[in-house]
Design a protein around this motif. Structure first.
Motif, mmCIF file in Angstrom:
data_model
loop_
_atom_site.group_PDB
_atom_site.id
_atom_site.type_symbol
_atom_site.label_atom_id
_atom_site.label_comp_id
_atom_site.label_asym_id
_atom_site.label_seq_id
_atom_site.Cartn_x
_atom_site.Cartn_y
_atom_site.Cartn_z
ATOM 1 N N ALA A 19 0.416 4.609 27.483
ATOM 2 C CA ALA A 19 -0.472 3.816 27.173
ATOM 3 C C ALA A 19 -1.269 2.956 28.350
ATOM 4 O O ALA A 19 -1.262 1.896 28.285
ATOM 5 N N GLU A 20 -1.828 3.802 29.136
ATOM 6 C CA GLU A 20 -2.872 3.277 30.107
ATOM 7 C C GLU A 20 -4.265 3.136 29.556
ATOM 8 O O GLU A 20 -4.746 4.130 28.995
ATOM 9 N N GLU A 21 -4.734 2.101 29.765
ATOM 10 C CA GLU A 21 -6.212 1.637 29.319
ATOM 11 C C GLU A 21 -7.245 1.865 30.591
ATOM 12 O O GLU A 21 -6.893 1.233 31.527
ATOM 13 N N ILE A 22 -8.155 2.633 30.350
ATOM 14 C CA ILE A 22 -9.167 3.013 31.317
ATOM 15 C C ILE A 22 -10.702 2.597 30.998
ATOM 16 O O ILE A 22 -10.704 2.499 29.510
ATOM 17 N N THR A 23 -11.604 2.792 31.648
ATOM 18 C CA THR A 23 -13.056 2.589 31.215
ATOM 19 C C THR A 23 -14.019 3.740 31.872
ATOM 20 O O THR A 23 -13.850 3.929 33.189
ATOM 21 N N VAL A 24 -14.485 4.506 31.190
ATOM 22 C CA VAL A 24 -15.167 5.612 31.682
ATOM 23 C C VAL A 24 -16.557 5.442 31.087
ATOM 24 O O VAL A 24 -16.568 5.415 29.525
ATOM 25 N N ASP A 25 -17.563 5.536 31.684
ATOM 26 C CA ASP A 25 -19.028 5.418 31.209
ATOM 27 C C ASP A 25 -18.966 4.197 30.450
ATOM 28 O O ASP A 25 -19.984 4.349 29.391
ATOM 29 N N GLY A 26 -18.492 2.988 30.789
ATOM 30 C CA GLY A 26 -18.671 1.789 29.916
ATOM 31 C C GLY A 26 -18.104 1.941 28.621
ATOM 32 O O GLY A 26 -18.182 0.941 27.857
ATOM 33 N N ILE A 27 -17.136 2.672 28.470
ATOM 34 C CA ILE A 27 -16.120 2.864 26.991
ATOM 35 C C ILE A 27 -14.895 2.549 27.365
ATOM 36 O O ILE A 27 -14.421 3.314 28.472
ATOM 37 N N LYS A 28 -14.013 1.611 26.949
ATOM 38 C CA LYS A 28 -12.658 1.646 27.199
ATOM 39 C C LYS A 28 -12.043 2.724 26.342
ATOM 40 O O LYS A 28 -12.092 2.722 25.270
ATOM 41 N N TYR A 29 -10.911 3.047 26.982
ATOM 42 C CA TYR A 29 -10.050 4.023 26.341
ATOM 43 C C TYR A 29 -8.524 3.796 26.664
ATOM 44 O O TYR A 29 -8.129 3.205 27.695
ATOM 45 N N GLU A 30 -7.678 4.395 25.663
ATOM 46 C CA GLU A 30 -6.134 4.288 25.748
ATOM 47 C C GLU A 30 -5.853 5.873 25.951
ATOM 48 O O GLU A 30 -6.053 6.469 25.296
ATOM 49 N N ILE A 31 -5.334 6.102 27.236
ATOM 50 C CA ILE A 31 -5.139 7.728 27.483
ATOM 51 C C ILE A 31 -3.578 7.993 27.626
ATOM 52 O O ILE A 31 -2.606 6.954 27.590
ATOM 53 N N ASP A 32 -3.081 9.114 27.119
ATOM 54 C CA ASP A 32 -1.858 9.430 27.205
ATOM 55 C C ASP A 32 -1.706 10.531 28.067
ATOM 56 O O ASP A 32 -2.144 11.585 27.982
#
Length: 404
Positions: A19-32
């Protein structure tokens, strides 16, 4: 104790890794990190034209974007949205309150859209898709899960969809698939379709003719509710249940024939069908739920071929209809039973026996490639005779009608 602490540490570590949250190109994601997948996270303050990619690159690793998470763009200032092929899910309330969004492009990979996904998207005008079969296979959780609840234009491969032909691979028409889509003017359902879902075509007010083929078993709640332009209706010979409010508000209908296969007519099924003058009830109907024919204010004749007096759940089945001035036609063997019924059957202006000619009628299967007239006892002829006939027109519309 030590073992329990180790297990707790392992669970916490697993959760952190997944459950790591990141931001790519201005959009936030939760990645697995384990599965190398990503979910669009909460982006409440996003503004502008949104493009959700099929994958993102983070720390030299590729993550496939599989879903747009719950409340992802809650009240965000999204102007338009393009969702790339590969995204499979739009979760509940994902675009809740995106009041400035005017268009959305959905890929064929989308399989489910959660409840309230497009609530208050009141400026949404246009939906773009490329695969009709994929659209029909989407699991819409509710009416406002479908962007068509607000949007008025659906473009299929660049052309606005007005004439819908259900693809041959589709045998079940799901819930809410064309809810409130007023641009729909014609609908062709092929002979292998077996069910029509809840509110599937509700509010399609410019749909004028409907042929429900003979393998359809169930018609869902509000399936065609509010189809005010519907003037011709054929219900196939396998339908067992007509769902709640299935044809409520179909004010263009003046004739209703319920086939012999139907056993149950749901609550409000034909509520406010205010123009229906004649109703023919098939022989298998056993139960009529409340308000089924409420506000059928133009009713003149009600023909019941039922083999027993259908049970009325309460007196509201015909409330505010015109039964006090209408004639109820019933089998001679049941005439006294209708007259002695404790419910609304006795409120008809007159109750009479069906004639021998009327009791001999039966509905027949129709070859959609034929252009001819059929009597209800199966006889074909080239010009219509007086009475109830099935008419197959050159434009493909089939309907039962009365020739006086």
């Amino acid at each position: 104790m030590k073992r329990h602490l180790l297990l707790l540490f392992a669970c916490i570590l697993s959760t952190v890794l997944r459950a790591e949250e990141i931001t790519v190109d201005g959009i936030k994601y939760e990645i697995d990190p384990t599965e190398k997948t990503a979910t669009v996270a909460k982006n409440k303050y996003f503004s502008g034209d949104l493009v959700v990619p099929s994958s993102i690159l983070y720390n030299d690793e590729t993550y496939n974007v599989l879903s747009i998470g719950a409340w992802a763009f809650d009240c965000a200032d999204v102007k338009s949205a393009v969702i790339s092929d590969g995204v499979k899910e739009i979760a509940y309330s994902a675009f809740f309150g995106c009041s400035n969004m005017v268009s959305i492009t959905l890929p064929p990979s989308i399989t489910s859209i959660g409840g309230d996904a497009f609530v208050n998207c009141k400026k949404l005008v246009t939906v773009y898709i490329t695969d009709l079969e994929a659209w029909l296979n989407i699991n819409f959780a509710a009416q406002e899960s479908n962007p068509l609840f607000h949007a008025k234009d659906l473009y299929l491969n660049g052309e606005i969809l007005t004439d819908l032909v259900i693809p041959s691979n589709i045998t079940t028409i799901g819930n809410y698939v064309f809810t409130t889509y007023s641009n729909l003017t014609s609908l062709a359902i092929h002979e292998e379709v077996t069910s029509i879902g809840d509110a599937a075509f509700s509010g399609c007010k410019n749909l004028s003719a409907l042929y429900i083929p003979n393998k359809v078993i169930s018609i869902g709640a509000s399936a065609f509710g509010g189809c005010t332009g519907l003037t011709s209706l054929h219900i196939g010979e396998s339908v067992k249940r007509i769902g709640r409010s299935a044809f409520s508000g179909c004010t263009g209908l003046d004739l209703l024939v319920v086939p012999n296969s139907v056993t149950w007519i749901g609550a409000s099924s034909f509520y406010k069908c205010s123009n229906i003058k004649k109703i023919y009830l098939g022989k298998a109907v056993t139960t009529i739920d409340p308000e089924a024919f409420q506000y059928c204010s133009s009713m003149e004749d009600f023909y019941s071929f039922a083999e027993e007096v259908p049970a009325l759940v309460n007196n509201s089945a015909f409330w505010m209809s015109s039964i006090v001035s209408a004639t109820l036609h019933v089998p001679a063997s049941l005439l006294d039973s209708y007259k002695q019924s404790p419910y609304a059957w006795t409120r008809f202006g007159s109750i009479v026996s069906l004639t021998d000619e009327e009791t001999s009628v039966k509905t027949i299967s129709i070859d959609n490639n034929e252009q001819t007239y059929y009597s209800l006892n199966g006889q074909t002829f080239t010009t219509p005779h007086r009475g109830i006939v099935i008419v197959k027109s050159s434009n493909g519309i089939t309907k039962k009608t009365i020739v006086k």
